[in-house]
Design an enzyme around this catalytic site. Structure first.
Site, mmCIF file in Angstrom:
data_model
loop_
_atom_site.group_PDB
_atom_site.id
_atom_site.type_symbol
_atom_site.label_atom_id
_atom_site.label_comp_id
_atom_site.label_asym_id
_atom_site.label_seq_id
_atom_site.Cartn_x
_atom_site.Cartn_y
_atom_site.Cartn_z
ATOM 1 N N HIS A 43 0.827 -1.203 0.000
ATOM 2 C CA HIS A 43 0.000 0.000 0.000
ATOM 3 C C HIS A 43 0.869 1.265 0.000
ATOM 4 O O HIS A 43 0.471 2.292 -0.548
ATOM 5 C CB HIS A 43 -0.932 0.008 1.203
ATOM 6 C CG HIS A 43 -2.066 -0.970 1.095
ATOM 7 N ND1 HIS A 43 -2.823 -1.108 -0.041
ATOM 8 C CD2 HIS A 43 -2.585 -1.857 1.997
ATOM 9 C CE1 HIS A 43 -3.752 -2.039 0.145
ATOM 10 N NE2 HIS A 43 -3.617 -2.503 1.362
ATOM 11 N N HIS A 59 7.819 -5.238 8.053
ATOM 12 C CA HIS A 59 7.380 -5.269 9.454
ATOM 13 C C HIS A 59 6.972 -6.658 9.940
ATOM 14 O O HIS A 59 6.832 -6.861 11.138
ATOM 15 C CB HIS A 59 6.176 -4.327 9.629
ATOM 16 C CG HIS A 59 5.007 -4.694 8.781
ATOM 17 N ND1 HIS A 59 4.947 -4.407 7.434
ATOM 18 C CD2 HIS A 59 3.862 -5.361 9.064
ATOM 19 C CE1 HIS A 59 3.817 -4.865 6.942
ATOM 20 N NE2 HIS A 59 3.145 -5.463 7.894
#
Length: 362
Positions: A43, A59
């Site tokens: 995104h 992450h």
């Protein structure tokens, strides 16, 4: 050390050498073992969500502790750890109330662009998600990590740090699905498949998986779906209502699109609950029937990171995997090197994988 740096929207990530700063008293240096390619990263790469650049994203990560700051007591060098982007302070109103994902302490959970831990040739590089896991090493706050058991495979442990934690948490923590419920999951990527697993762990009687790719629906069956619907084959809402004789008790939208969010609401039975956990563009507006909210008492829940309490949730999910009740092996479609990361994101965009995982030699 090497890292994949995001420099411009829509352009490939660039493999470069970076340097980590000095370690603070509450910080931990981690050697990265594995990091998953998540839609949340995508995104940012495609510009759906803004992020200061250049930045090291990534992450969904697991690794091994290299060194700890002077005040760190919960982990030591050699420990296996999983990272989580919902870093918390433990002292603000939200943390004390048990809502770690809503921590408001910006001295721990830095806003995008604030963390000053990474440089490239002396120039500041942003740290995505307060982790920056698309790199051979990370420097993070101790409350962005949790120690896990040494026999947990680190490539599978990485998946738990985001996708699995979000999907299972949306069912168990956010919606609190009771045994015997009927559930629909729209979108069978990593998060959706994890929601299917969460529904199975919660004891849902019927779990209906919905996607437009048959390959993902086949995976959903392996992960615990009792029924599958291909969204290209007619009206998914009507099919769910017919299959359940009135709609499902719980629906989970894992894509972040206006139409699928509205469909999830429409397929609810009276008194049902929809949980929205797909990342949506900031300007997106969703329409729901006020009549359904009032007369049929349908409910809408937002969900960030599975409403997790990751210091306890992640070790428990590792235990579920080691006990054979969390089929994470099937979720890893490809293991790739850091220099193959752009091809990995192309696979993700094309819907060819459940998860690709970048693995490092450690």
């Amino acid at each position: 050390m090497k890292a994949a740096i995001f420099e411009e929207v829509g352009k490939p990530l660039v493999i470069s050498d970076i340097t980590l700063g000095d370690m603070g008293p509450h910080e931990v240096r981690v050697r990265t073992a594995a990091v998953g390619l998540c839609h949340s990263d995508l995104h940012y790469i495609d510009g759906t969500v803004a992020q200061p650049m250049p930045v090291v994203l990534g992450h969904e990560v697991a690794g091994v502790v290299e060194a700890v700051g002077a005040h760190v007591t919960r982990m030591k060098p050699g420990d296996h750890v999983v990272g989580c982007l919902s870093v918390f302070c433990g002292t603000c109103e939200h943390c004390i109330g048990g809502n770690l994902v809503n921590c408001s302490n910006q001295s721990v959970r830095y806003l995008p662009g604030q963390a000053q831990r990474i440089t490239r040739e002396g120039v500041h590089v942003n740290q995505g998600f307060n982790l920056g896991a698309f790199a051979e090493e990370m420097l993070v706050h101790e409350n962005a990590l949790v120690k896990v058991r040494d026999d947990m495979p680190l490539d599978r442990a990485a998946l738990i740090g985001c996708g699995v934690l979000t999907g299972t948490g949306s069912v168990i923590r956010t919606a609190k699905v009771p045994p015997g419920s009927t559930v629909a999951v729209i979108g069978c990527g990593g998060v959706g498949l994890s929601a299917v697993m969460g529904a199975r762990l919660a004891g849902a009687l019927r779990i209906i998986a919905i996607d437009i790719l048959d390959s993902k629906l086949e995976l959903a069956r392996e992960f615990g779906a009792t029924d599958v619907i291909n969204g290209r084959d007619g009206d998914s809402v009507q099919k769910v209502i017919e299959m359940t004789r009135g709609g499902v008790n719980y629906a989970f939208e894992c894509i972040g699109a206006k139409r699928t969010a509205e469909q999830a609401f429409e397929m609810l039975a009276t008194g049902g609950t929809v949980t929205l956990m797909g990342v949506m563009p900031p300007e997106m507006m969703i329409e729901f029937s006020g009549r359904d909210l009032f007369y049929r008492q349908k409910k809408i829940l937002g969900c960030f990171m599975g409403s997790n309490q990751f210091p306890t949730d992640i070790p428990r999910l590792c235990d579920f995997y080691m006990d054979g009740r969390l089929p994470l092996d099937q979720m890893i479609s490809k293991r790739i090197r850091l220099d193959q990361i752009n091809e990995g994101f192309e696979d993700l965009k094309a819907g060819n994988v459940a998860r690709s995982v970048v693995t490092f030699d450690i």
